[in-house]
Scaffold this motif. Structure first.
Motif, PDB file in Angstrom:
ATOM      1  N   PRO A   1       8.926  16.440   7.315  1.00 36.06           N
ATOM      2  CA  PRO A   1       7.671  16.350   6.556  1.00 36.06           C
ATOM      3  C   PRO A   1       7.607  17.230   5.309  1.00 36.06           C
ATOM      4  O   PRO A   1       6.637  17.143   4.560  1.00 36.06           O
ATOM      5  CB  PRO A   1       6.605  16.765   7.575  1.00 36.06           C
ATOM      6  CG  PRO A   1       7.344  17.595   8.562  1.00 36.06           C
ATOM      7  CD  PRO A   1       8.744  17.056   8.617  1.00 36.06           C
ATOM      8  N   LEU A   2       8.642  18.054   5.078  1.00 34.38           N
ATOM      9  CA  LEU A   2       8.647  18.883   3.871  1.00 34.38           C
ATOM     10  C   LEU A   2       9.619  18.337   2.826  1.00 34.38           C
ATOM     11  O   LEU A   2      10.000  19.039   1.894  1.00 34.38           O
ATOM     12  CB  LEU A   2       8.995  20.323   4.229  1.00 34.38           C
ATOM     13  CG  LEU A   2       7.994  21.013   5.154  1.00 34.38           C
ATOM     14  CD1 LEU A   2       8.468  22.419   5.490  1.00 34.38           C
ATOM     15  CD2 LEU A   2       6.614  21.053   4.533  1.00 34.38           C
ATOM     16  N   ALA A   3      10.044  17.085   2.958  1.00 39.21           N
ATOM     17  CA  ALA A   3      10.964  16.470   2.001  1.00 39.21           C
ATOM     18  C   ALA A   3      10.310  16.363   0.627  1.00 39.21           C
ATOM     19  O   ALA A   3       9.085  16.308   0.505  1.00 39.21           O
ATOM     20  CB  ALA A   3      11.377  15.088   2.492  1.00 39.21           C
ATOM     21  N   ALA A   4      11.171  16.312  -0.397  1.00 38.40           N
ATOM     22  CA  ALA A   4      10.684  16.218  -1.779  1.00 38.40           C
ATOM     23  C   ALA A   4      10.349  14.765  -2.104  1.00 38.40           C
ATOM     24  O   ALA A   4      11.166  14.006  -2.617  1.00 38.40           O
ATOM     25  CB  ALA A   4      11.756  16.743  -2.730  1.00 38.40           C
ATOM     26  N   VAL A   5       9.130  14.346  -1.760  1.00 37.56           N
ATOM     27  CA  VAL A   5       8.686  12.969  -1.952  1.00 37.56           C
ATOM     28  C   VAL A   5       7.282  12.986  -2.533  1.00 37.56           C
ATOM     29  O   VAL A   5       6.419  13.729  -2.069  1.00 37.56           O
ATOM     30  CB  VAL A   5       8.678  12.207  -0.605  1.00 37.56           C
ATOM     31  CG1 VAL A   5       8.057  10.844  -0.763  1.00 37.56           C
ATOM     32  CG2 VAL A   5      10.080  12.116  -0.053  1.00 37.56           C
TER      33      VAL A   5
ATOM     34  N   VAL B   1       0.877  -1.167   0.000  1.00 36.63           N
ATOM     35  CA  VAL B   1       0.000   0.000   0.000  1.00 36.63           C
ATOM     36  C   VAL B   1       0.913   1.215   0.000  1.00 36.63           C
ATOM     37  O   VAL B   1       1.872   1.265   0.776  1.00 36.63           O
ATOM     38  CB  VAL B   1      -0.908   0.033   1.246  1.00 36.63           C
ATOM     39  CG1 VAL B   1      -1.698   1.336   1.305  1.00 36.63           C
ATOM     40  CG2 VAL B   1      -1.836  -1.173   1.262  1.00 36.63           C
ATOM     41  N   TYR B   2       0.626   2.161  -0.897  1.00 34.19           N
ATOM     42  CA  TYR B   2       1.426   3.378  -0.910  1.00 34.19           C
ATOM     43  C   TYR B   2       0.507   4.587  -0.921  1.00 34.19           C
ATOM     44  O   TYR B   2      -0.666   4.496  -1.299  1.00 34.19           O
ATOM     45  CB  TYR B   2       2.400   3.401  -2.096  1.00 34.19           C
ATOM     46  CG  TYR B   2       1.767   3.610  -3.452  1.00 34.19           C
ATOM     47  CD1 TYR B   2       1.190   2.568  -4.147  1.00 34.19           C
ATOM     48  CD2 TYR B   2       1.756   4.875  -4.049  1.00 34.19           C
ATOM     49  CE1 TYR B   2       0.618   2.754  -5.398  1.00 34.19           C
ATOM     50  CE2 TYR B   2       1.191   5.076  -5.290  1.00 34.19           C
ATOM     51  CZ  TYR B   2       0.626   4.008  -5.966  1.00 34.19           C
ATOM     52  OH  TYR B   2       0.056   4.217  -7.192  1.00 34.19           O
ATOM     53  N   ILE B   3       1.063   5.709  -0.452  1.00 35.35           N
ATOM     54  CA  ILE B   3       0.332   6.970  -0.440  1.00 35.35           C
ATOM     55  C   ILE B   3       1.098   7.964  -1.294  1.00 35.35           C
ATOM     56  O   ILE B   3       2.288   7.790  -1.540  1.00 35.35           O
ATOM     57  CB  ILE B   3       0.126   7.503   0.992  1.00 35.35           C
ATOM     58  CG1 ILE B   3       1.466   7.639   1.717  1.00 35.35           C
ATOM     59  CG2 ILE B   3      -0.811   6.596   1.751  1.00 35.35           C
ATOM     60  CD1 ILE B   3       1.353   8.209   3.122  1.00 35.35           C
ATOM     61  N   THR B   4       0.407   8.983  -1.736  1.00 31.64           N
ATOM     62  CA  THR B   4       1.032   9.968  -2.613  1.00 31.64           C
ATOM     63  C   THR B   4       0.850  11.381  -2.071  1.00 31.64           C
ATOM     64  O   THR B   4       0.170  11.592  -1.079  1.00 31.64           O
ATOM     65  CB  THR B   4       0.421   9.907  -4.030  1.00 31.64           C
ATOM     66  OG1 THR B   4      -0.979  10.141  -3.921  1.00 31.64           O
ATOM     67  CG2 THR B   4       0.682   8.562  -4.688  1.00 31.64           C
ATOM     68  N   SER B   5       1.456  12.299  -2.771  1.00 31.88           N
ATOM     69  CA  SER B   5       1.369  13.730  -2.465  1.00 31.88           C
ATOM     70  C   SER B   5       2.069  14.058  -1.155  1.00 31.88           C
ATOM     71  O   SER B   5       2.957  13.356  -0.725  1.00 31.88           O
ATOM     72  CB  SER B   5      -0.092  14.198  -2.452  1.00 31.88           C
ATOM     73  OG  SER B   5      -0.689  13.929  -3.689  1.00 31.88           O
ATOM     74  N   ARG B   6       1.625  15.070  -0.523  1.00 29.41           N
ATOM     75  CA  ARG B   6       2.255  15.566   0.715  1.00 29.41           C
ATOM     76  C   ARG B   6       2.241  14.516   1.826  1.00 29.41           C
ATOM     77  O   ARG B   6       3.147  14.457   2.641  1.00 29.41           O
ATOM     78  CB  ARG B   6       1.531  16.829   1.183  1.00 29.41           C
ATOM     79  CG  ARG B   6       2.108  17.450   2.407  1.00 29.41           C
ATOM     80  CD  ARG B   6       1.454  18.799   2.656  1.00 29.41           C
ATOM     81  NE  ARG B   6       1.776  19.309   3.962  1.00 29.41           N
ATOM     82  CZ  ARG B   6       2.901  19.934   4.250  1.00 29.41           C
ATOM     83  NH1 ARG B   6       3.780  20.120   3.314  1.00 29.41           N
ATOM     84  NH2 ARG B   6       3.123  20.377   5.462  1.00 29.41           N
ATOM     85  N   GLU B   7       1.223  13.675   1.848  1.00 27.75           N
ATOM     86  CA  GLU B   7       1.126  12.663   2.891  1.00 27.75           C
ATOM     87  C   GLU B   7       2.318  11.699   2.850  1.00 27.75           C
ATOM     88  O   GLU B   7       2.738  11.179   3.881  1.00 27.75           O
ATOM     89  CB  GLU B   7      -0.182  11.879   2.780  1.00 27.75           C
ATOM     90  CG  GLU B   7      -1.409  12.669   3.177  1.00 27.75           C
ATOM     91  CD  GLU B   7      -1.854  13.673   2.103  1.00 27.75           C
ATOM     92  OE1 GLU B   7      -1.340  13.609   0.972  1.00 27.75           O
ATOM     93  OE2 GLU B   7      -2.713  14.505   2.420  1.00 27.75           O
ATOM     94  N   ALA B   8       2.874  11.457   1.680  1.00 26.76           N
ATOM     95  CA  ALA B   8       4.024  10.558   1.566  1.00 26.76           C
ATOM     96  C   ALA B   8       5.220  11.118   2.330  1.00 26.76           C
ATOM     97  O   ALA B   8       5.938  10.378   2.997  1.00 26.76           O
ATOM     98  CB  ALA B   8       4.375  10.340   0.098  1.00 26.76           C
ATOM     99  N   ALA B   9       5.430  12.391   2.259  1.00 24.68           N
ATOM    100  CA  ALA B   9       6.552  13.008   2.964  1.00 24.68           C
ATOM    101  C   ALA B   9       6.336  13.020   4.473  1.00 24.68           C
ATOM    102  O   ALA B   9       7.299  13.054   5.240  1.00 24.68           O
ATOM    103  CB  ALA B   9       6.768  14.429   2.454  1.00 24.68           C
TER     104      ALA B   9
END
Length: 106
Positions: free
Chosen positions: A70-74, A56-64
């Motif tokens: 929490p502001l990493a480029a992910v 299971v993966y998440i995207t956008s800001r929640e991934a970081a």
């Protein structure tokens, strides 16, 4: 949250400081029945998975937000390993007696 299968590990010896010691995985997004859905993407791995496993993966800001910074480029982050998945066939609601089909055995 989305489903994907890990295709392999991606090794990058030079990364942004916020990603130091964070494994990267090459993943193929999947439908609930296990069919490929879209193009493969790179995701950070926060649970320790390997090639062939369903995640299971998440995207956008929640991934970081899974990182200490929490502001990493992910853009995508793996947050769980799937053991199996039960899906009610399309058009057969559970209340109508639809029998779940087990898919995505990992």
């Amino acid at each position: 949250m989305h489903l994907a299968r890990v295709m392999g590990r991606l090794v990058a010896t030079v990364k942004q400081e916020t990603l130091t010691a964070i494994p990267l995985q090459w993943i193929q997004p999947l439908t609930a029945t296990g069919e490929p859905a879209g193009k493969p993407i790179v995701a950070i791995d926060r649970v320790g998975v390997g090639p062939g496993e369903v995640v299971v993966y998440i995207t956008s800001r929640e991934a970081a937000m899974t990182l200490e910074e929490p502001l990493a480029a992910v853009d995508a982050g793996i947050v769980a390993k799937v053991d199996w998945c039960h899906v009610v066939p399309k058009g057969e609601a559970a209340a109508e007696g639809g029998v779940p089909v087990r898919t995505l055995d990992a």
